[in-house]
Write a protein that holds these residues in place. Structure first.
Motif, PDB file in Angstrom:
ATOM      1  N   ALA A  48       1.118   5.552  -6.821  1.00  0.00           N
ATOM      2  CA  ALA A  48       0.226   4.889  -5.857  1.00  0.00           C
ATOM      3  C   ALA A  48      -0.645   5.904  -5.124  1.00  0.00           C
ATOM      4  O   ALA A  48      -1.801   5.603  -4.773  1.00  0.00           O
ATOM      5  CB  ALA A  48       1.044   4.075  -4.862  1.00  0.00           C
TER       6      ALA A  48
ATOM      7  N   LYS B 236       0.839  -1.188   0.000  1.00  0.00           N
ATOM      8  CA  LYS B 236       0.000   0.000   0.000  1.00  0.00           C
ATOM      9  C   LYS B 236       0.879   1.244   0.000  1.00  0.00           C
ATOM     10  O   LYS B 236       1.876   1.328   0.724  1.00  0.00           O
ATOM     11  CB  LYS B 236      -0.900  -0.009   1.236  1.00  0.00           C
ATOM     12  CG  LYS B 236      -1.927   1.108   1.268  1.00  0.00           C
ATOM     13  CD  LYS B 236      -2.813   0.986   2.495  1.00  0.00           C
ATOM     14  CE  LYS B 236      -3.834   2.116   2.527  1.00  0.00           C
ATOM     15  NZ  LYS B 236      -4.711   2.022   3.724  1.00  0.00           N
ATOM     16  N   GLY B 237       0.525   2.235  -0.792  1.00  0.00           N
ATOM     17  CA  GLY B 237       1.308   3.463  -0.865  1.00  0.00           C
ATOM     18  C   GLY B 237       0.876   4.477   0.180  1.00  0.00           C
ATOM     19  O   GLY B 237      -0.295   4.878   0.206  1.00  0.00           O
TER      20      GLY B 237
ATOM     21  N   ARG C 238       1.665  -0.278  -4.758  1.00  0.00           N
ATOM     22  CA  ARG C 238       2.944   0.100  -5.368  1.00  0.00           C
ATOM     23  C   ARG C 238       3.139  -0.673  -6.666  1.00  0.00           C
ATOM     24  O   ARG C 238       2.938  -1.889  -6.720  1.00  0.00           O
ATOM     25  CB  ARG C 238       4.099  -0.217  -4.414  1.00  0.00           C
ATOM     26  CG  ARG C 238       4.093   0.583  -3.116  1.00  0.00           C
ATOM     27  CD  ARG C 238       4.305   2.052  -3.360  1.00  0.00           C
ATOM     28  NE  ARG C 238       4.604   2.770  -2.121  1.00  0.00           N
ATOM     29  CZ  ARG C 238       4.656   4.087  -2.033  1.00  0.00           C
ATOM     30  NH1 ARG C 238       4.425   4.838  -3.105  1.00  0.00           N
ATOM     31  NH2 ARG C 238       4.943   4.672  -0.882  1.00  0.00           N
ATOM     32  N   THR C 239       3.564   0.032  -7.709  1.00  0.00           N
ATOM     33  CA  THR C 239       3.705  -0.578  -9.034  1.00  0.00           C
ATOM     34  C   THR C 239       5.095  -1.134  -9.296  1.00  0.00           C
ATOM     35  O   THR C 239       5.331  -1.763 -10.318  1.00  0.00           O
ATOM     36  CB  THR C 239       3.374   0.454 -10.123  1.00  0.00           C
ATOM     37  OG1 THR C 239       4.240   1.587  -9.979  1.00  0.00           O
ATOM     38  CG2 THR C 239       1.929   0.897 -10.011  1.00  0.00           C
TER      39      THR C 239
END
Length: 270
Positions: A130, A80-81, A137-138
């Protein structure tokens, strides 16, 4: 401190000043400290659109410092961002977790592989995607050297910076959609490309790329004109040059003899 970039005396002084101010906890940071921090960070790329504004001052009251050692993971793909990072000093690697099927014949076996996409250094930032789209998160970001990061948490980002990032990204995507190279590409992929695209300005006569130099990016001309030239090295073969020169001299002599004989024949006819 090892890094991809050697700081000069002025840069080292600036880096140490910012670092010392960020080490003061936000809850104990006075207005005077925030103003000083605002002045020191006015030229950072991430603040270029709000430099020396009340928004910039408010963000400076929330900034924190994080440091990482080589090979430490800063953010992990899929998490999670909660924040955005600006690289104060150091070098990091951007990696994507890719699934590869290694199965032979009818047997399928999928393995996860981390693929290095690029490296980021002083002045670059990451983690904004994000926050903008509220997605996991990518990519995975890993420190390659001792790295110092300015951390901007989600709440101040959403309040003071998000709308600017969204506007810049939409502008990038609109421009990319007009380029033939991106024709038919899904918007989701354009977003991922647009978030990593940077606008660079070059002065008249400035060299963008040199012949035979290593290039790890593509350039799309947004405005202006460029001149493309290629340097070609000619290797002279002295023997061939001498033969060519001798042949040309003989030809000139023969042509002169023909011309002289022709004049004598014309004279005899008269």
């Amino acid at each position: 401190m090892k890094s991809n970039k050697h700081l000069d005396e002025e840069e080292t002084e600036l880096y140490e000043k910012i670092k010392s101010l960020l080490e003061i906890k936000p809850s104990k940071r006075e207005d005077k400290t925030c103003l000083e921090l605002m002045n020191l960070t006015k030229n950072l790329k991430i603040f270029e659109n709000i430099s020396r504004s009340i928004e910039h001052q408010n963000i400076c009251s929330t900034l924190t410092l994080e440091t990482y050692k080589p090979n430490e993971v800063i953010i992990k793909q899929g998490d999670k961002g909660e924040c955005l990072y600006h690289i104060l000093h150091g070098l990091v690697s951007v990696q994507l977790n890719i699934q590869i099927d290694t199965g032979i014949q009818d047997k399928s076996q999928v393995v996860n592989v981390l693929k290095n996409i690029c490296e980021l250094s002083d002045g670059d930032f990451f983690g904004e995607l994000a926050l903008i789209y509220n997605i996991p998160r990518t990519a995975t970001i890993t420190a390659l050297t001792e790295t110092s990061l300015i951390r901007i948490d989600k709440h101040p980002f959403n309040r003071y910076l998000k709308h600017l990032f969204e506007g810049q990204l939409e502008d990038q995507i609109e421009f990319m959609q007009l380029c033939p190279i991106f024709n038919g590409m899904p918007k989701e992929l354009l977003i991922k490309l647009g978030i990593r695209a940077n606008i660079k300005k070059f002065a008249t006569g400035q060299i963008i790329l040199k012949n035979d130099s290593k290039c790890d990016s593509i350039y799309i001309i947004r405005r202006g004109t460029v001149k493309v030239t290629k340097e070609i090295n000619f290797i002279k073969n002295e023997l061939k040059v001498k033969k060519r020169r001798l042949k040309r001299n003989l030809s000139d002599i023969l042509d002169f003899e023909k011309y002289r004989n022709y004049k004598i024949m014309e004279k005899e006819k008269m």
